[in-house]
Write a protein that holds these residues in place. Structure first.
Motif, PDB file in Angstrom:
ATOM      1  N   ILE A  54       3.665   5.765  14.591  1.00  0.00           N
ATOM      2  CA  ILE A  54       3.890   6.467  13.324  1.00  0.00           C
ATOM      3  C   ILE A  54       2.731   6.134  12.397  1.00  0.00           C
ATOM      4  O   ILE A  54       2.393   4.961  12.200  1.00  0.00           O
ATOM      5  CB  ILE A  54       5.232   6.042  12.701  1.00  0.00           C
ATOM      6  N   GLU A  55       2.112   7.170  11.851  1.00  0.00           N
ATOM      7  CA  GLU A  55       0.940   6.967  10.988  1.00  0.00           C
ATOM      8  C   GLU A  55       1.383   6.328   9.667  1.00  0.00           C
ATOM      9  O   GLU A  55       2.405   6.708   9.092  1.00  0.00           O
ATOM     10  CB  GLU A  55       0.282   8.331  10.707  1.00  0.00           C
ATOM     11  N   PHE A  56       0.598   5.324   9.215  1.00  0.00           N
ATOM     12  CA  PHE A  56       0.959   4.691   7.932  1.00  0.00           C
ATOM     13  C   PHE A  56      -0.291   4.148   7.246  1.00  0.00           C
ATOM     14  O   PHE A  56      -1.370   4.033   7.845  1.00  0.00           O
ATOM     15  CB  PHE A  56       1.964   3.550   8.163  1.00  0.00           C
ATOM     16  N   GLU A  57      -0.116   3.829   5.949  1.00  0.00           N
ATOM     17  CA  GLU A  57      -1.170   3.134   5.199  1.00  0.00           C
ATOM     18  C   GLU A  57      -0.459   2.140   4.285  1.00  0.00           C
ATOM     19  O   GLU A  57       0.695   2.336   3.913  1.00  0.00           O
ATOM     20  CB  GLU A  57      -1.987   4.130   4.362  1.00  0.00           C
ATOM     21  N   ASP A  58      -1.160   1.050   3.939  1.00  0.00           N
ATOM     22  CA  ASP A  58      -0.594   0.185   2.904  1.00  0.00           C
ATOM     23  C   ASP A  58      -1.672  -0.257   1.926  1.00  0.00           C
ATOM     24  O   ASP A  58      -2.866   0.010   2.108  1.00  0.00           O
ATOM     25  CB  ASP A  58       0.192  -0.997   3.490  1.00  0.00           C
ATOM     26  N   GLU A  59      -1.241  -0.880   0.843  1.00  0.00           N
ATOM     27  CA  GLU A  59      -2.099  -1.289  -0.282  1.00  0.00           C
ATOM     28  C   GLU A  59      -2.810  -0.103  -0.938  1.00  0.00           C
ATOM     29  O   GLU A  59      -3.817  -0.277  -1.619  1.00  0.00           O
ATOM     30  CB  GLU A  59      -3.082  -2.384   0.156  1.00  0.00           C
ATOM     31  N   LYS A  60      -2.288   1.107  -0.701  1.00  0.00           N
ATOM     32  CA  LYS A  60      -2.836   2.286  -1.399  1.00  0.00           C
ATOM     33  C   LYS A  60      -1.930   3.483  -1.145  1.00  0.00           C
ATOM     34  O   LYS A  60      -1.088   3.473  -0.245  1.00  0.00           O
ATOM     35  CB  LYS A  60      -4.241   2.598  -0.919  1.00  0.00           C
ATOM     36  N   HIS A  61      -2.102   4.500  -2.000  1.00  0.00           N
ATOM     37  CA  HIS A  61      -1.459   5.798  -1.767  1.00  0.00           C
ATOM     38  C   HIS A  61      -2.569   6.844  -1.726  1.00  0.00           C
ATOM     39  O   HIS A  61      -3.252   7.048  -2.729  1.00  0.00           O
ATOM     40  CB  HIS A  61      -0.500   6.157  -2.914  1.00  0.00           C
ATOM     41  N   THR A  62      -2.767   7.499  -0.606  1.00  0.00           N
ATOM     42  CA  THR A  62      -3.772   8.563  -0.530  1.00  0.00           C
ATOM     43  C   THR A  62      -3.120   9.889  -0.895  1.00  0.00           C
ATOM     44  O   THR A  62      -2.321  10.431  -0.124  1.00  0.00           O
ATOM     45  CB  THR A  62      -4.357   8.647   0.905  1.00  0.00           C
ATOM     46  N   GLU A  63      -3.468  10.388  -2.086  1.00  0.00           N
ATOM     47  CA  GLU A  63      -2.782  11.581  -2.608  1.00  0.00           C
ATOM     48  C   GLU A  63      -2.834  12.761  -1.649  1.00  0.00           C
ATOM     49  O   GLU A  63      -1.835  13.447  -1.437  1.00  0.00           O
ATOM     50  CB  GLU A  63      -3.379  11.984  -3.958  1.00  0.00           C
ATOM     51  N   SER A  64      -4.001  12.973  -1.042  1.00  0.00           N
ATOM     52  CA  SER A  64      -4.155  14.158  -0.184  1.00  0.00           C
ATOM     53  C   SER A  64      -3.209  14.107   1.016  1.00  0.00           C
ATOM     54  O   SER A  64      -2.809  15.132   1.558  1.00  0.00           O
ATOM     55  CB  SER A  64      -5.604  14.268   0.302  1.00  0.00           C
ATOM     56  N   PRO A  66      14.078   3.219  -3.047  1.00  0.00           N
ATOM     57  CA  PRO A  66      14.791   3.156  -4.328  1.00  0.00           C
ATOM     58  C   PRO A  66      14.076   2.294  -5.370  1.00  0.00           C
ATOM     59  O   PRO A  66      14.325   2.443  -6.564  1.00  0.00           O
ATOM     60  CB  PRO A  66      16.155   2.565  -3.957  1.00  0.00           C
ATOM     61  N   GLY A  67      13.172   1.410  -4.899  1.00  0.00           N
ATOM     62  CA  GLY A  67      12.471   0.542  -5.848  1.00  0.00           C
ATOM     63  C   GLY A  67      11.395   1.237  -6.674  1.00  0.00           C
ATOM     64  O   GLY A  67      10.887   0.686  -7.649  1.00  0.00           O
ATOM     65  N   ILE A  68      11.017   2.458  -6.286  1.00  0.00           N
ATOM     66  CA  ILE A  68       9.925   3.138  -6.996  1.00  0.00           C
ATOM     67  C   ILE A  68      10.500   4.007  -8.114  1.00  0.00           C
ATOM     68  O   ILE A  68      11.249   4.941  -7.849  1.00  0.00           O
ATOM     69  CB  ILE A  68       9.109   4.023  -6.017  1.00  0.00           C
ATOM     70  N   PRO A  69      10.157   3.703  -9.371  1.00  0.00           N
ATOM     71  CA  PRO A  69      10.718   4.486 -10.488  1.00  0.00           C
ATOM     72  C   PRO A  69      10.132   5.898 -10.554  1.00  0.00           C
ATOM     73  O   PRO A  69       9.030   6.144 -10.059  1.00  0.00           O
ATOM     74  CB  PRO A  69      10.316   3.699 -11.741  1.00  0.00           C
ATOM     75  N   ASP A  70      10.885   6.790 -11.185  1.00  0.00           N
ATOM     76  CA  ASP A  70      10.441   8.178 -11.358  1.00  0.00           C
ATOM     77  C   ASP A  70       9.232   8.302 -12.265  1.00  0.00           C
ATOM     78  O   ASP A  70       8.517   9.293 -12.209  1.00  0.00           O
ATOM     79  CB  ASP A  70      11.585   9.024 -11.940  1.00  0.00           C
ATOM     80  N   LYS A  71       9.022   7.286 -13.123  1.00  0.00           N
ATOM     81  CA  LYS A  71       7.926   7.428 -14.092  1.00  0.00           C
ATOM     82  C   LYS A  71       6.546   7.146 -13.490  1.00  0.00           C
ATOM     83  O   LYS A  71       5.531   7.328 -14.140  1.00  0.00           O
ATOM     84  CB  LYS A  71       8.176   6.593 -15.352  1.00  0.00           C
ATOM     85  N   VAL A  72       6.510   6.719 -12.231  1.00  0.00           N
ATOM     86  CA  VAL A  72       5.225   6.509 -11.557  1.00  0.00           C
ATOM     87  C   VAL A  72       4.488   7.852 -11.463  1.00  0.00           C
ATOM     88  O   VAL A  72       5.079   8.873 -11.118  1.00  0.00           O
ATOM     89  CB  VAL A  72       5.469   5.930 -10.140  1.00  0.00           C
ATOM     90  N   VAL A  73       3.189   7.836 -11.758  1.00  0.00           N
ATOM     91  CA  VAL A  73       2.394   9.067 -11.820  1.00  0.00           C
ATOM     92  C   VAL A  73       2.490   9.865 -10.514  1.00  0.00           C
ATOM     93  O   VAL A  73       2.686  11.083 -10.532  1.00  0.00           O
ATOM     94  CB  VAL A  73       0.906   8.743 -12.146  1.00  0.00           C
ATOM     95  N   LEU A  74       2.380   9.160  -9.386  1.00  0.00           N
ATOM     96  CA  LEU A  74       2.416   9.844  -8.088  1.00  0.00           C
ATOM     97  C   LEU A  74       3.732  10.611  -7.900  1.00  0.00           C
ATOM     98  O   LEU A  74       3.753  11.748  -7.428  1.00  0.00           O
ATOM     99  CB  LEU A  74       2.233   8.823  -6.955  1.00  0.00           C
TER     100      LEU A  74
END
Length: 443
Positions: free
Chosen positions: A48-58, A70-78
């Protein structure tokens, strides 16, 4: 092939990735932090493809569906970008429940949900094929893939309920609602209440809603909002026609004129709040046709949940109690209420907008010393400084326990019940509880 993007490579994220792959999705997991080795290995082994320590928007904004931890709030820009792009965001319980026909028992509430879920599972497991999932144990998605039990007991948080569309439990339980996590709900209590009640939004008249009838927040909401499901309240104060109540040390449960009566003398768990948890669990068991004898035996041999009023050791006639799971004021209220000896109280952490007033009577009556364990303890000093002779602060669990050892006399309790989140000094409440237990064992 639909693309499933998963934000967060923890238990629920990796479980969802495995189920998603098995159901024919193209899966990508992205975690802003570091993915733990045990999860990384599962992803590698399952290609399964994955990445960590970053979020690649594309790689994220081309998703058909996003499952976010569930730990990620809705107010996060991404997350805002994902929603703006019109991509559906779901929680694990929403994604996974599509792939099972099991009977779902879902439990939420500000407090008591872990104990109630674990206790319900304990009562059901000898007679039904049942899994325990949600916020506890192995991921719900992974269990559906591996075992697909015919029943599940799910502990669900408001954060998981925020991202449901069709999730529909056969039995929903709401243990109580007190202000908690308000930092995630624009500091509006009504937003948090609405989030909890989403547990019943898809239920029909064939489903059941079990709730605490002594909780004014719940009963007020029910007076002003219509729900479809059959209501089975429980109460310590009033007799209940359909549901459960407590009288003369007995729990009386009535469903469709079928009544069972359970003595509570030998309940393994102490305290009024645990009678409520027992009423909720036994109502579910009665609904699912478990024999009264089995229910009673299970309630009497249930050992409780780690980090919840857990008796650690007695040293020099002082009882050390680990209640690290008390991450809000209401949980600590129950803990202090159940103390029957002078108590040295270890408290503090990340304050989520706490109001400490409701603890004052117990602190005046039972607490002889307070040890503040947080990065910023000013609010605790302000609230309790004039109430006790001894109030000390530290940032080390080992030191907190040593101070408690010096202050406590034979016959006292030392209680870790923080009333706050743990993220300032610890990895999570489990880490905080384990450090407490290790420090006690090292005395």
């Amino acid at each position: 092939m639909k693309r499933l993007v998963i934000l967060g490579g923890g238990e629920s994220g990796v479980g969802t990735a495995l189920l998603g792959k098995a159901k024919g999705f193209e899966v990508f997991v992205s975690d802003k932090g570091k993915i733990k080795n045990k999860y990384r290995n599962v992803l590698l082994n399952n290609e399964i493809e994955f990445e960590d320590e970053k979020h690649t928007e594309s790689k994220i904004l081309n998703a058909d569906i996003v499952m976010k931890s569930p730990g990620i709030p809705d107010k996060v820009v991404l997350v805002k970008q994902i929603r703006k792009a019109g991509i559906k965001v779901v929680s694990e319980i929403e994604f996974a429940s599509k792939y099972t026909d099991a009977t779902l028992v879902a439990i939420t509430g500000s407090n008591g949900k872990t104990t109630t879920a674990t206790l319900t599972y304990h009562v059901l497991k000898n007679h039904l094929n049942v899994g325990l999932a949600g916020n506890i144990g192995d991921s719900f998605a992974k269990q559906i893939l591996d075992k697909d039990h015919s029943n599940y007991v799910l502990e669900v948080s408001s954060f998981q309920l925020d991202d449901i569309y069709n999730f529909k439990p056969k039995v929903a339980i709401l243990t109580n609602i007190t202000p908690d996590h308000l930092d995630r709900y624009e500091y509006k209590f009504e937003n948090y209440i609405a989030s909890k009640f989403r547990i019943v939004e898809n239920q029909t008249e064939d489903d059941f809603f079990i709730y605490d009838a002594d909780d004014a927040v719940i009963t007020n909401w029910l007076q002003n909002n219509k729900i479809q499901s059959k209501q089975l309240p429980f109460s310590l104060k009033n007799e209940i026609k359909e549901g459960a109540y407590y009288k003369n040390k007995e729990i009386i449960i009535t469903i469709d004129n079928n009544q069972i009566i359970m003595p509570t003398e030998n309940l393994a768990l102490e305290g009024k709040h645990n009678i409520k948890n027992a009423m909720a669990a036994s109502t579910v068991a009665h609904l699912l046709k478990i024999r009264k004898q089995t229910i009673r035996e299970s309630l009497e041999n249930f050992q409780g949940v780690e980090h919840r009023l857990e008796h650690v050791l007695k040293i020099n006639k002082v009882q050390y109690i680990n209640d690290s799971k008390a991450t809000n004021v209401n949980a600590t209220y129950f803990a202090l209420e159940s103390m029957d000896a002078p108590t040295v109280w270890i408290v503090g952490g990340v304050d989520k907008g706490n109001e400490y007033k409701e603890l004052f009577p117990f602190v005046n009556e039972k607490v002889k010393a307070i040890i503040c364990l947080g990065v910023d303890n000013s609010k605790l000093f302000e609230a309790f400084g004039n109430m006790v002779d001894v109030i000390i602060e530290t940032q080390y669990m080992s030191e907190a326990v040593k101070i408690a050892y010096k202050v406590a006399d034979a016959g006292d309790n030392v209680l870790l019940s923080p009333a706050c989140a743990s993220f300032d000094l610890f990895e999570n409440y489990e880490d905080r509880g384990r450090q407490f237990k290790n420090a006690v064992r090292n005395l």
